[in-house]
Design a protein around this motif. Structure first.
Motif, PDB file in Angstrom:
ATOM      1  N   UNK A  52      30.507  35.117  31.081  1.00 29.84           N
ATOM      2  CA  UNK A  52      31.566  35.089  32.085  1.00 29.84           C
ATOM      3  C   UNK A  52      32.531  36.244  31.824  1.00 29.84           C
ATOM      4  N   UNK A  53      32.886  36.444  30.567  1.00 31.42           N
ATOM      5  CA  UNK A  53      33.739  37.575  30.209  1.00 31.42           C
ATOM      6  C   UNK A  53      32.994  38.893  30.389  1.00 31.42           C
ATOM      7  N   UNK A  54      31.702  38.884  30.100  1.00 29.20           N
ATOM      8  CA  UNK A  54      30.897  40.099  30.277  1.00 29.20           C
ATOM      9  C   UNK A  54      30.891  40.532  31.737  1.00 29.20           C
ATOM     10  N   UNK A  55      30.819  39.578  32.661  1.00 28.27           N
ATOM     11  CA  UNK A  55      30.836  39.909  34.084  1.00 28.27           C
ATOM     12  C   UNK A  55      32.146  40.591  34.467  1.00 28.27           C
ATOM     13  N   UNK A  56      33.264  40.089  33.934  1.00 29.71           N
ATOM     14  CA  UNK A  56      34.563  40.704  34.223  1.00 29.71           C
ATOM     15  C   UNK A  56      34.644  42.110  33.633  1.00 29.71           C
ATOM     16  N   UNK A  57      34.138  42.265  32.420  1.00 26.99           N
ATOM     17  CA  UNK A  57      34.160  43.581  31.775  1.00 26.99           C
ATOM     18  C   UNK A  57      33.262  44.569  32.524  1.00 26.99           C
ATOM     19  N   UNK A  58      32.122  44.079  33.025  1.00 31.99           N
ATOM     20  CA  UNK A  58      31.236  44.937  33.813  1.00 31.99           C
ATOM     21  C   UNK A  58      31.950  45.394  35.086  1.00 31.99           C
ATOM     22  N   UNK A  92      33.328  33.818  39.488  1.00 32.24           N
ATOM     23  CA  UNK A  92      33.703  35.129  38.947  1.00 32.24           C
ATOM     24  C   UNK A  92      32.873  36.237  39.595  1.00 32.24           C
ATOM     25  N   UNK A  93      31.574  36.013  39.717  1.00 30.55           N
ATOM     26  CA  UNK A  93      30.703  37.032  40.289  1.00 30.55           C
ATOM     27  C   UNK A  93      31.013  37.266  41.765  1.00 30.55           C
ATOM     28  N   UNK A 212      46.133  41.178  29.683  1.00 30.70           N
ATOM     29  CA  UNK A 212      46.827  40.998  30.958  1.00 30.70           C
ATOM     30  C   UNK A 212      47.896  42.058  31.161  1.00 30.70           C
ATOM     31  N   UNK A 213      48.580  42.409  30.088  1.00 29.12           N
ATOM     32  CA  UNK A 213      49.616  43.443  30.178  1.00 29.12           C
ATOM     33  C   UNK A 213      49.018  44.828  30.374  1.00 29.12           C
ATOM     34  N   UNK A 214      47.746  44.997  30.011  1.00 28.11           N
ATOM     35  CA  UNK A 214      47.102  46.297  30.138  1.00 28.11           C
ATOM     36  C   UNK A 214      46.565  46.553  31.539  1.00 28.11           C
ATOM     37  N   UNK A 215      46.517  45.514  32.379  1.00 25.25           N
ATOM     38  CA  UNK A 215      45.959  45.645  33.723  1.00 25.25           C
ATOM     39  C   UNK A 215      47.077  45.688  34.761  1.00 25.25           C
ATOM     40  N   UNK A 216      46.996  46.676  35.647  1.00 25.63           N
ATOM     41  CA  UNK A 216      47.961  46.771  36.740  1.00 25.63           C
ATOM     42  C   UNK A 216      47.300  46.579  38.101  1.00 25.63           C
ATOM     43  N   UNK A 217      45.992  46.863  38.190  1.00 23.19           N
ATOM     44  CA  UNK A 217      45.275  46.689  39.447  1.00 23.19           C
ATOM     45  C   UNK A 217      45.148  45.198  39.762  1.00 23.19           C
ATOM     46  N   UNK A 218      45.625  44.744  40.925  1.00 21.42           N
ATOM     47  CA  UNK A 218      45.628  43.305  41.244  1.00 21.42           C
ATOM     48  C   UNK A 218      44.243  42.672  41.218  1.00 21.42           C
ATOM     49  N   UNK A 219      43.218  43.374  41.733  1.00 18.29           N
ATOM     50  CA  UNK A 219      41.863  42.816  41.764  1.00 18.29           C
ATOM     51  C   UNK A 219      41.305  42.682  40.348  1.00 18.29           C
ATOM     52  N   UNK A 220      41.480  43.708  39.537  1.00 20.34           N
ATOM     53  CA  UNK A 220      41.000  43.635  38.151  1.00 20.34           C
ATOM     54  C   UNK A 220      41.672  42.482  37.413  1.00 20.34           C
ATOM     55  N   UNK A 221      42.977  42.361  37.602  1.00 20.35           N
ATOM     56  CA  UNK A 221      43.712  41.293  36.919  1.00 20.35           C
ATOM     57  C   UNK A 221      43.232  39.923  37.379  1.00 20.35           C
ATOM     58  N   UNK A 222      42.982  39.792  38.678  1.00 12.99           N
ATOM     59  CA  UNK A 222      42.525  38.506  39.218  1.00 12.99           C
ATOM     60  C   UNK A 222      41.145  38.142  38.678  1.00 12.99           C
ATOM     61  N   UNK A 223      40.261  39.128  38.578  1.00 10.60           N
ATOM     62  CA  UNK A 223      38.914  38.866  38.055  1.00 10.60           C
ATOM     63  C   UNK A 223      38.989  38.416  36.602  1.00 10.60           C
ATOM     64  N   UNK A 224      39.791  39.111  35.809  1.00 14.28           N
ATOM     65  CA  UNK A 224      39.905  38.725  34.399  1.00 14.28           C
ATOM     66  C   UNK A 224      40.589  37.365  34.236  1.00 14.28           C
ATOM     67  N   UNK A 226      40.490  34.867  36.276  1.00 15.55           N
ATOM     68  CA  UNK A 226      39.515  33.843  36.638  1.00 15.55           C
ATOM     69  C   UNK A 226      38.451  33.705  35.557  1.00 15.55           C
ATOM     70  N   UNK A 227      37.983  34.815  35.010  1.00 19.08           N
ATOM     71  CA  UNK A 227      36.955  34.766  33.965  1.00 19.08           C
ATOM     72  C   UNK A 227      37.460  34.026  32.732  1.00 19.08           C
TER      73      UNK A 227
END
Length: 280
Positions: A52-58, A92-93, A212-224, A226-227
């Motif tokens: 699940x985390x791998x999918x977010x990282x991908x 997540x996918x 979480x603090x390292x992400x600013x893009x809303x979609x990236x943050x939402x994916x992580x 959720x993962x």
């Protein structure tokens, strides 16, 4: 090799000036062509939540400008003969990739046809296929047999590549499937992505909460977000594997080490370096 060359080689090896076997293997980068080749990321999702985390990282990696034109396909449910419950990755996918992923748990035959369609297109256009085996090789064996049957002209050992990092994943692949894959295509076994400092990235990090603090893009943050939530929801539940890194509010996307190897990113040390480089 001449005798004097052998002597020099072993002298360098003993002195530590040459890399050890695992390091040399990791440093020998595959020739993935970003313009022509296809990357398949096959995740078993059983029974560990690390996929699940791998999918977010991908998704984070593929969202980076460096890889925006790369051809890839996530495939879920590519488990082998292990026991235990599935970790449903669909939420997540779907959020990360929309409908652009294959579900081998829901319908393996349909997923095989979907993946083969992409593979056939790649091979027909002169590209090669690289499989990041984030799980077992049983689905890969089905895919390779389909290519072997439908495209007998394809030199499988030259154009189909499988990358595996886990002894356990090999152990819970059916013996027949594993033997077939290893003897038929180009099989790479790399150092385990759960550890740091062995020649490939170590992406299993307990207590890593700064993502979480390292992400600013809303979609990236939402994916992580959720993962991480899905990972905590299923981790150790109903007999599933209890991933200590996840239980300790950390991350485990260790299977992405194979993707990094394929894309020539094995110099990345760990989770923190990965986020520093690819977070947006």
């Amino acid at each position: 090799m001449k005798l004097c060359s052998i002597s020099v080689f072993f002298g360098l090896l003993l002195s530590g000036l040459l890399p050890q076997a695992s390091e040399a293997q990791a440093l020998s980068k595959p020739a993935f062509d970003r313009d022509t080749d296809l990357l398949l990321v096959q995740m078993d999702c059983k029974t560990d939540v690390d996929d699940i985390h791998t999918a977010a990282a991908l998704y984070m990696l593929m969202s980076h400008p460096e890889f925006k034109n790369l051809s890839y396909l996530p495939v879920a449910g590519t488990y082998g003969v292990q026991e235990g419950l599935y970790v449903p990755p669909g939420e997540v996918l779907d959020l990360a990739f929309g409908k652009k992923w294959a579900d081998a748990d829901a319908n393996r035959a349909k997923a095989l046809a979907q993946v083969y369609k992409r593979v056939k297109k790649t091979l027909k256009s002169g590209g090669e296929v690289w499989i990041a085996e984030a799980g077992q090789s049983d689905f890969s064996a089905l895919l390779i047999r389909e290519i072997q049957s439908s495209m007998p002209e394809v030199a499988l050992a030259e154009r189909i590549h499988v990358v595996q990092h886990s002894n356990w994943n090999e152990e819970v692949t059916s013996k027949e499937s594993l033997a077939f894959v290893k003897s038929t295509i180009d099989y790479h076994k790399i150092p385990d992505g759960n550890a740091v400092g062995n020649g490939t990235p170590g992406f299993r990090t307990p207590g890593y909460s700064q993502w979480e603090a390292q992400l600013s893009d809303p979609k990236l943050k939402a994916v992580w977000q959720l993962a991480v939530a899905v990972g905590l929801r299923y981790n150790g539940i109903d007999g599933r594997y209890d991933n200590k890194a996840v239980a300790e509010n950390g991350l485990d996307f260790s299977d992405l080490s194979e993707v990094c190897y394929i894309l020539g990113l094995s110099e990345i040390k760990d989770t923190d370096e990965f986020f520093n480089r690819f977070a947006q």
